[in-house]
Write a protein that holds these residues in place. Structure first.
Motif, PDB file in Angstrom:
ATOM      1  N   LEU A 168       0.800   8.183   4.283  1.00 20.72           N
ATOM      2  CA  LEU A 168      -0.196   8.873   3.459  1.00 20.72           C
ATOM      3  C   LEU A 168      -0.346  10.340   3.876  1.00 20.72           C
ATOM      4  N   ASN A 169      -0.545  10.536   5.173  1.00 24.12           N
ATOM      5  CA  ASN A 169      -0.747  11.892   5.686  1.00 24.12           C
ATOM      6  C   ASN A 169       0.477  12.740   5.414  1.00 24.12           C
ATOM      7  N   ASN A 195       0.600  13.606   1.696  1.00 22.77           N
ATOM      8  CA  ASN A 195      -0.447  14.589   1.406  1.00 22.77           C
ATOM      9  C   ASN A 195      -0.058  15.975   1.875  1.00 22.77           C
ATOM     10  N   LYS A 249       0.823   3.044   7.750  1.00 20.62           N
ATOM     11  CA  LYS A 249       0.359   3.251   6.372  1.00 20.62           C
ATOM     12  C   LYS A 249      -0.299   4.633   6.288  1.00 20.62           C
ATOM     13  N   THR A 250      -1.184   4.910   7.260  1.00 21.66           N
ATOM     14  CA  THR A 250      -1.862   6.204   7.302  1.00 21.66           C
ATOM     15  C   THR A 250      -0.849   7.330   7.508  1.00 21.66           C
ATOM     16  N   LYS A 279       0.818  -1.205   0.000  1.00 20.47           N
ATOM     17  CA  LYS A 279       0.000   0.000   0.000  1.00 20.47           C
ATOM     18  C   LYS A 279       0.855   1.259   0.000  1.00 20.47           C
TER      19      LYS A 279
END
Lengths: 140, 351, 266
Positions: free
Chosen positions: B237-238, B241, B233-234, B186
């Motif tokens: 991502l954060n 972003n 994983k988050t 991911k």
């Protein structure tokens, strides 16, 4: 079927929403979860499962595609179709027996197999809110 | 029997791969056929079959035939008997993965294995997929024997397993959300690296700085041997972003290296802690992620500090394959653990 | 020779063992010498191989005595079909014996003739298997000479109302050709689910005067005996295959087609 928009502030609210849904959902329902990586589809699934009375640990089905849980008031079939190449593969996996069977199906990344999702499915589109923990659930 | 050794035909079809192998005395592999790795340019009987992932019903009979053919070729090469063949008649037992996994996939392997067992009148031995992964190390390391601590890390599993005997083990910890391999895939997607993510991150991370970004290492409660990777994983991502929103360019090698460091710090620490706590002087790695070079490097370093011996299989034995199933089955057979023809597929089979 | 028949397209798996002589393209003799019915619903994976083992041992035979395997390849239960076909392919591969692919609907229709619930040419035999979502796998057959059957409505996937319309048109055509049907006999688990709907559609499509009969429970479902019979006929006609050619016959309706039909109805 109308659409409702639910603003989620944090995981506690996801939990409340999920448990409530899990407690009331009818066997034979397909719940379609649509949202990007990291929007909390599996987290929401955990709480729906809790509402259904599932006692087993819900883990991500990304690799196995389907995980089955039978400790709730009806069977729970947790799908993650992220790795599905084409519609034919879903057929080969026997998706019909799951979607039109006697359990509740939760399908993550349901938008990837849109044409197979039943007309009367419950669809939840998840998008991020303003803050890191916030989400918006669009429920159809 | 083949050349005086107990011969097992093993079948594995728990998820993506249709695999078959012929294994002698548990540790000697005569053939190890995996559907996605069949060289499609190597003609078989003039017909090149369509090999597609999870098309187990179409694949399995051909994969088994290949396993026999290649076993025969190897036997011919080793014994110097040019027309040596291996057929169902030479097989002493049929081994098959009966869980955990995708039930629609498992059932093809199981129905096929049962039919073979009935046809040749030989015993059927059901094997747990993760047990198979652990046993891959017995094939790789002929002198390895239990007890030891095992770390099974793949796309679908992340477990710390205490192995006390060939057929005795206890799961000490597992993932509460994503498996490690899945987290790699991911994150690779987020970084635009393609599939499969694991090897790609491993490679690109070598060029990056593992301390560039501080990602949270999730250890969970004190002394817990469980894992949780969805948070990191988050986190990646954060981070990506927010950097992109701020108009800053991201360094893929740095993020890959930092992510990997955060994940592996936890995996290595928990595994070594488990080994020390349970007084094991051997650690065995298994599953697809155990082919990760950084993981091996870090584990080797920690193990060396404590005088713990580290084992891992060669890459082909790290992926899903049937030879490992044959090995696990051999030890079950020796312990008298044979199944009958009512064996069912169990998608959530516990270890 | 000994023929093994396997039927797993319904809720209960069954196996049959037949002793048959085939000469010059004809079945010279045929006798069912063994038969095992499953008792657990949808437990094919667990029970099929033990049932095969049992039917052989009850006749003091071993699997090596089997010269041919006839298998019901569908339509019907998706999982059931896969278990039956995989088991057959593996047995065929290991034993080096040929297979015959038997259509499940045809075997169900033949059962009515064998059980003598149909003894004339005036019955339209309609096996229907539930395919969920108001759909069935159905076919229409007429008894022919000497325990044979002829297909009158093509076996396939249909919406329930579509199938009744097919019956109406088959009945009309037969009447025009002087070979009228005086009744339709339904069998299969499609009855359990759609009987009421069928009765309603019967009234609304102009078939009020026709008798619609429904097979009794004991002759309603699939059974391996007629799979064996059709298998022997296929062997006589040279229509057998190797394990690689034996494939499931899911009779799957293409998704786009299905949605279109659902929309047209609604």
């Amino acid at each position: 079927m109308g659409t409702s928009i639910i603003k989620i502030k944090n995981e506690h609210e996801t939990e409340a929403f999920g448990r409530k849904l899990g407690a009331s959902v009818k066997a034979g329902t397909v719940i379609a979860l649509i949202g990007d990586l990291g929007t909390g589809k599996t987290t929401l699934t955990k709480y729906i499962a809790a509402g259904l009375g599932v006692t087993e640990q819900i883990t991500s089905p990304t690799f196995t595609i389907i995980k089955e849980y039978r400790t709730g008031r009806c069977p729970l079939f947790h799908f993650d179709v992220y790795r599905i190449g084409d519609i034919d593969e879903m057929y080969e996996l026997g998706y019909e027996e799951y979607f039109f069977g006697d359990g509740v199906c939760i399908v993550e990344w349901a938008d990837l197999i849109e044409e197979l999702i039943p007309e009367d499915a419950l669809t939840i589109r998840i998008t991020r809110g303003e803050g890191e923990e916030e989400r918006i659930y669009e429920v159809t | 029997m083949i050349d005086g050794k107990f011969a097992i035909l093993a079948i594995e079809s728990s998820c993506d791969e249709t695999a078959a192998a012929v294994v002698l005395d548990g540790r000697q592999v005569l053939s190890n056929i995996i559907s996605s790795q069949i060289d499609i340019h190597k003609q078989y009987g003039g017909v090149v079959p369509e090999i597609a992932s999870r098309h187990h019903l179409d694949n399995i009979n051909h994969v088994v035939q290949r396993a026999f053919d290649e076993a025969g070729e190897k036997r011919a090469a080793e014994t110097g008997v040019p027309d040596a063949r291996v057929t169902m008649e030479d097989i002493d037992a049929i081994a098959v993965t009966y869980g955990p996994g995708l039930v629609g996939a498992l059932l093809i392997g199981l129905a096929t294995a049962k039919a073979y067992a009935l046809a040749c009148g030989k015993p059927l031995i059901g094997v747990h997929h993760i047990q198979g992964h652990i046993c891959a190390n017995f094939i790789e390391h002929k002198e390895l024997e239990p007890p030891f601590m095992a770390l099974v890390v793949s796309g679908g599993h992340t477990n710390i397993v205490e192995v006390t005997d060939y057929n005795e083990c206890h799961v000490l910890g597992g993932t509460r959300d994503d498996a490690a391999g899945e987290a790699y895939d991911k994150v690779a997607r987020v970084l635009g690296l393609g599939y499969p993510g694991g090897p790609l991150i491993d490679k690109i991370a070598r060029k990056g700085n593992p301390e560039a970004v501080e990602f949270k290492r999730v250890f969970l409660e004190k002394d817990s041997m469980d894992f949780s990777f969805s948070g990191i994983k988050t986190g990646v991502l954060n981070y990506v972003n927010s950097e992109q929103q701020a108009g800053r360019e991201i360094s893929v090698p740095d993020i890959a290296a930092s992510f990997q460091q955060a994940v592996l710090d936890v995996i290595v620490a928990k595994t070594v802690q488990a080994a020390v706590k349970m007084k094991k002087d051997k650690i065995v790695m298994a599953g697809g992620v155990s082919a990760n070079s950084k993981l091996r490097e870090m584990m080797a370093a920690e193990c060396a500090k404590r005088g713990i011996k580290l084992y891992h299989p060669s890459p082909i034995l790290c992926t899903d394959n049937a030879a490992m199933i044959g090995c696990a089955a051999y030890y079950k057979y020796k312990a008298g653990e044979v199944d009958d023809l009512t064996l069912d597929a169990i998608p959530s089979l516990p270890l | 020779m000994y023929l093994l028949a396997i039927e797993t397209t319904g809720a209960f798996a069954s196996v049959a063992l037949a002793k048959t002589e085939i000469e010059n393209g004809e079945v010279k003799s045929f006798e069912i010498i063994g038969h095992i019915d499953g008792h657990d619903r949808f437990s094919h994976l667990q029970n099929l191989t033990p049932q095969i083992q049992q039917v052989l041992s009850e006749n003091a035979l071993s699997i090596g005595d089997v010269s041919m395997i006839a298998t019901s390849v569908g339509p019907g239960s998706f999982t059931g079909i896969r278990i039956g076909v995989s088991t057959t392919r593996a047995l065929s591969q290991a034993l080096g014996v040929p297979c015959a692919a038997v259509p499940s609907l045809e075997a169900m229709a033949l059962r009515q003739i064998v059980l003598r619930t149909v003894s004339d040419h005036g019955t339209l035999i309609c096996p229907i298997i539930d395919a969920r979502r108001n759909q069935i796998y159905g076919g229409g057959f007429r008894a022919g000479e000497e325990e044979r059957i002829e297909e009158t409505i093509k076996a396939g996937p249909y919406m329930v109302d579509e199938f009744i319309e097919k019956i109406r048109s088959a009945v009309a055509e037969a009447a025009d050709n002087g070979a009228a049907f005086d009744r339709a006999l339904f069998m299969g688990d499609g009855i359990d689910k759609y009987r009421e709907q069928i009765e309603e559609l019967k009234a609304s499509c102009g078939l009020e005067d026709m008798t619609f009969a429904y097979a009794e429970e004991e002759c309603r479902y699939q059974d391996a005996d007629t799979v064996a019979m059709i298998g022997a006929e296929l062997a006589a006609a040279g229509k057998v295959c190797g394990f690689e050619e034996l494939k499931p016959e899911y009779m799957r309706m293409a998704e786009a087609e299905r949605k279109l039909k659902e929309k047209q109805k609604g």
